[in-house]
Design an enzyme around this catalytic site. Structure first.
Site, short mmCIF file in Angstrom:
data_model
loop_
_atom_site.label_atom_id
_atom_site.label_comp_id
_atom_site.label_asym_id
_atom_site.label_seq_id
_atom_site.Cartn_x
_atom_site.Cartn_y
_atom_site.Cartn_z
N GLY A 239 0.67 -0.78 -0.02
CA GLY A 239 0.04 0.19 0.03
C GLY A 239 0.97 1.31 0.38
O GLY A 239 -0.09 1.96 0.08
N PRO A 274 4.06 -5.51 -0.79
CA PRO A 274 4.72 -4.11 -1.29
C PRO A 274 4.30 -4.41 -3.29
O PRO A 274 4.79 -5.51 -3.89
CB PRO A 274 6.03 -3.74 -1.34
CG PRO A 274 7.43 -5.06 -1.20
CD PRO A 274 5.50 -5.76 -0.23
N ARG A 276 3.41 -1.42 -5.81
CA ARG A 276 3.67 -0.25 -6.82
C ARG A 276 4.66 0.97 -6.37
O ARG A 276 5.19 0.72 -7.06
CB ARG A 276 2.40 0.47 -6.34
CG ARG A 276 2.32 1.71 -6.86
CD ARG A 276 0.57 3.14 -6.22
NE ARG A 276 -0.06 2.74 -6.40
CZ ARG A 276 -1.22 2.17 -6.66
NH1 ARG A 276 -1.53 2.45 -8.03
NH2 ARG A 276 -2.23 1.57 -6.31
N TYR A 316 -9.28 6.04 -12.09
CA TYR A 316 -9.39 6.43 -10.57
C TYR A 316 -9.03 7.18 -11.13
O TYR A 316 -9.30 8.56 -10.22
CB TYR A 316 -8.40 5.88 -9.63
CG TYR A 316 -8.36 4.60 -9.81
CD1 TYR A 316 -8.85 3.24 -9.38
CD2 TYR A 316 -6.80 3.38 -10.83
CE1 TYR A 316 -8.75 2.03 -8.70
CE2 TYR A 316 -6.71 1.91 -10.69
CZ TYR A 316 -7.72 1.39 -9.00
OH TYR A 316 -7.14 0.09 -9.57
N CYS A 342 -13.13 3.40 -28.56
CA CYS A 342 -15.09 4.09 -29.24
C CYS A 342 -14.94 4.64 -27.40
O CYS A 342 -16.60 3.51 -27.12
CB CYS A 342 -15.32 3.26 -29.36
SG CYS A 342 -14.99 3.14 -31.15
N TYR A 371 -0.02 -1.67 -11.81
CA TYR A 371 -1.26 -1.41 -12.80
C TYR A 371 -1.05 -1.06 -13.93
O TYR A 371 -2.66 -0.14 -14.13
CB TYR A 371 -2.19 -0.95 -11.53
CG TYR A 371 -1.86 -1.40 -9.48
CD1 TYR A 371 -2.24 -3.01 -9.97
CD2 TYR A 371 -0.96 -0.81 -8.75
CE1 TYR A 371 -1.82 -3.12 -8.38
CE2 TYR A 371 -1.03 -1.38 -8.23
CZ TYR A 371 -1.02 -2.70 -7.91
OH TYR A 371 -1.20 -3.04 -5.95
C1 LIG Z 1 -4.00 -7.76 -0.27
C2 LIG Z 1 -2.93 -6.51 -1.45
N1 LIG Z 1 -1.17 -7.31 -0.58
C3 LIG Z 1 -0.72 -6.64 -1.61
C4 LIG Z 1 -1.46 -5.08 -2.40
C5 LIG Z 1 -0.23 -3.57 -2.71
O1 LIG Z 1 -0.71 -3.07 -3.09
P1 LIG Z 1 0.07 -2.13 -3.08
O2 LIG Z 1 0.57 -2.13 -4.38
O3 LIG Z 1 -0.27 -0.57 -3.18
O4 LIG Z 1 1.29 -1.66 -2.93
C6 LIG Z 1 -2.20 -5.26 -2.52
C7 LIG Z 1 -2.76 -4.15 -3.66
O5 LIG Z 1 -3.61 -3.53 -2.91
C8 LIG Z 1 -3.19 -5.64 -2.15
O6 LIG Z 1 -4.49 -5.88 -2.18
#
Ligand SMILES: Cc1ncc(COP(=O)(O)O)c(C=O)c1O
Length: 420
Positions: A239, A274, A276, A316, A342, A371
C-alpha cells in the site's frame, strides 16, 4: 528515483534511447528499467534489515514472469491473489514457502493448488473461507497454514476504489469479530493458525494509517497469545504510495523505521506485500501520436495507446506525467491526450499543459509500471502491447505483442452457424 532521463535531447531508459527500442518493437509498449527495479526492491528490503522479515512482492501490480523472477533473485517472496498468480509465482521460480495467498474469493480448486504447492500461508478473509480451506485440506490430507486478514476499520485516505481497510470494504474480517474466527480456526482439524494479516489499501501517502493498523494488530495478537495461540507471522500488507504528480509519500526507509520501532522484539516475522512502490516508477508506457485536432473549446492529441492499455486515468482519474520522447523545445498547449477506443472515458490526460505534440512523434506516459499492463485488456479487440526490459544498454522483450490470432484463440463458431 528512476533511470528514465533525457540525454542529448532524447529520453533514454538507462543506456538506450527510447526511439531505438521503438524501431524494434513498434508502439505502444511498456518499458521497464532493470536497475530501477533492483534499486527499489533492495532499498525496501534492506530498510527492514533489523528484524526477521519477508518481502512478498505483490504480483498483481505487475505479474510479468521476468519481474517476478527478478525479485525472487533478490530474495523476495510473492503475494498472490488467484490461482493464475500462484502459477506465475511458481513458474517464475518462487520458493513456495515464501508465497502468501490473499483474496476475498478463493475457489476450491485454487485452495487445492496452493495446498499442494505448500505455500507459506493463506490470508483468510471470512469464516466460510476457513471452513472451505479446512474441507479441501482434509480431503487431500494436508494441514493448511492460515492467518486471518483482519479489517481494522482504518481510513487510509486514498481513492475509494483502492481503499480496503474500512468496514464498508469487502476485505478481511472485522477486527472485533476476528477473535471468534481465530477460535473457530483452532477448532478446525486441518488448519494451523500461523499468523495475522491486514492490508489497508493502495497509494497510501502517509505513515500514520500503517502505524494505526500495526498497533491494532499487535493488540489483537497479544489477546490471541493469551488464549494460547502462536502467531509467528505479522503481515502488514502493501500500500505504500509513490509520486505520480506531486504527492510526498514517506520514503521506504522512513516508512520502515517507524514500523521497526513499533514491532522490534514483538516475536513475529514481519511480512510486507509491496507492489506499486517497487514497480510503479520503474516502468513507462510508450505511445505514438496519431493525429491532433481542435475545436473552439478543446484540443485533442490522439495517441495509439488507450484505456485498454492503461486504465488508471479513466478508472481512478489518476495522473501520469506525459513527456515527449524528443525533448526539442516548443510552445506549450493545453490538451486532452486521448486513445483510439470508442469511449469518451478513453483518455490518458485531461486538460493537460503539454508541449505541442506532432503526429508521428513518441510520448512517454510516466509511472506506468504498476497496475498498467496487469490491468490491460483486449477491449475493442486491441492486442495487448509488448513489454520490454532494459538493463544498461541491453534490451529484452519480456512479453511479445499479441497479434490478431491471439485475439480469437479459444473461440469457436458452432457448426450450426456455418451450415447453409
Ligand atoms: C492484499 C494485497 N496486498 C498487497 C497489495 C499491493 O498494494 P500496493 O501495490 O499498493 O503496494 C494489494 C493491492 O491492493 C493487496 O490487495
Amino acid at each position: 528515483m528512476h533511470f528514465f532521463e533525457y540525454k542529448n535531447g532524447q529520453l533514454h531508459c538507462e543506456g538506450i534511447p527510447i526511439y531505438q527500442i521503438e524501431e524494434k518493437v513498434g508502439t505502444p509498449f511498456y518499458l521497464y528499467s532493470y536497475n530501477t527495479l533492483v534499486r527499489h526492491f533492495t532499498v525496501f528490503n534492506n530498510a527492514f534489515e533489523g528484524i526477521p522479515h519477508l518481502v512478498c512482492y505483490s504480483a498483481k501490480a505487475n505479474s510479468n514472469l521476468a519481474l517476478i523472477r527478478l525479485f525472487i533473485n533478490l530474495g523476495g517472496g510473492v503475494d498472490v491473489v488467484s490461482g493464475g498468480e500462484l502459477y506465475r509465482a511458481i513458474k517464475g521460480g518462487a520458493d513456495p514457502k515464501k508465497i502468501v495467498f490473499s483474496g476475498v474469493g478463493k475457489r476450491g480448486d485454487e485452495i487445492e493448488y496452493a495446498l499442494k504447492a505448500e505455500i507459506l500461508m493463506f490470508n483468510v478473509e471470512s469464516s466460510q473461507e476457513l471452513q472451505a480451506i479446512n474441507e479441501v485440506a482434509g480431503r487431500i490430507g494436508k494441514k493448511a497454514p492460515i492467518s486471518i486478514r483482519v479489517n481494522p476499520d482504518i481510513d487510509a485516505k486514498t481513492h475509494p476504489y483502492i481503499s480496503t481497510g474500512l468496514k464498508q470494504n469487502k476485505f478481511g474480517i472485522d477486527i472485533l469479530r476476528a477473535p471468534l474466527a481465530y477460535r473457530m480456526a483452532t477448532q478446525l482439524p486441518n488448519l494451523k493458525v500461523v499468523g495475522i494479516d491486514c492490508h489497508l489499501g493502495s497509494q497510501i501517502i502517509e505513515a500514520e494509517p500503517f502505524m494505526e493498523g500495526l498497533r491494532k494488530l499487535k493488540s489483537l495478537v497479544e489477546d490471541l497469545r493469551n488464549e494460547g495461540m502462536e502467531i509467528q507471522y505479522l503481515d502488514l500488507g502493501g500500500g505504500l504510495g509513490i509520486t505520480y504528480e506531486d504527492e510526498e509519500p514517506p520514503h521506504p526507509v522512513e516508512y520502515a523505521s517507524t514500523i521497526l520501532e513499533e514491532i522490534k522484539g514483538f516475536g513475529c516475522t514481519l511480512i510486507l506485500e509491496p507492489g506499486r512502490v517497487i514497480v510503479g516508477n520503474a516502468g513507462i508506457l510508450v505511445s505514438r501520436v496519431l493525429y491532433t485536432k481542435e475545436n473552439e473549446e478543446k484540443r485533442f492529441v490522439i495517441v495509439d495507446a488507450g484505456m485498454n492499455d492503461l486504465v488508471r486515468p479513466s478508472y481512478y482519474g489518476s495522473y501520469h506525467h506525459i513527456l515527449p520522447v524528443n525533448e526539442e523545445k516548443r510552445e506549450e498547449i493545453v490538451a486532452d491526450v486521448v486513445g483510439p477506443l470508442c469511449e469518451s472515458s478513453d483518455f490518458l490526460a485531461k486538460g493537460r499543459r503539454i508541449p505541442r505534440l506532432e503526429p508521428g512523434e513518441l510520448i512517454a506516459v510516466m509511472s506506468a509500471g504498476a497496475y498498467g499492463f496487469s490491468m490491460s485488456t483486449n477491449y475493442n479487440s486491441r492486442p495487448r502491447v509488448a513489454e520490454v526490459l532494459v538493463r544498461d544498454d541491453q534490451m529484452f522483450v519480456i512479453r511479445e505483442r499479441e497479434d490478431y490470432e491471439d485475439l480469437v484463440r479459444g473461440e469457436n463458431i458452432p457448426d450450426f452457424l456455418t451450415r447453409p
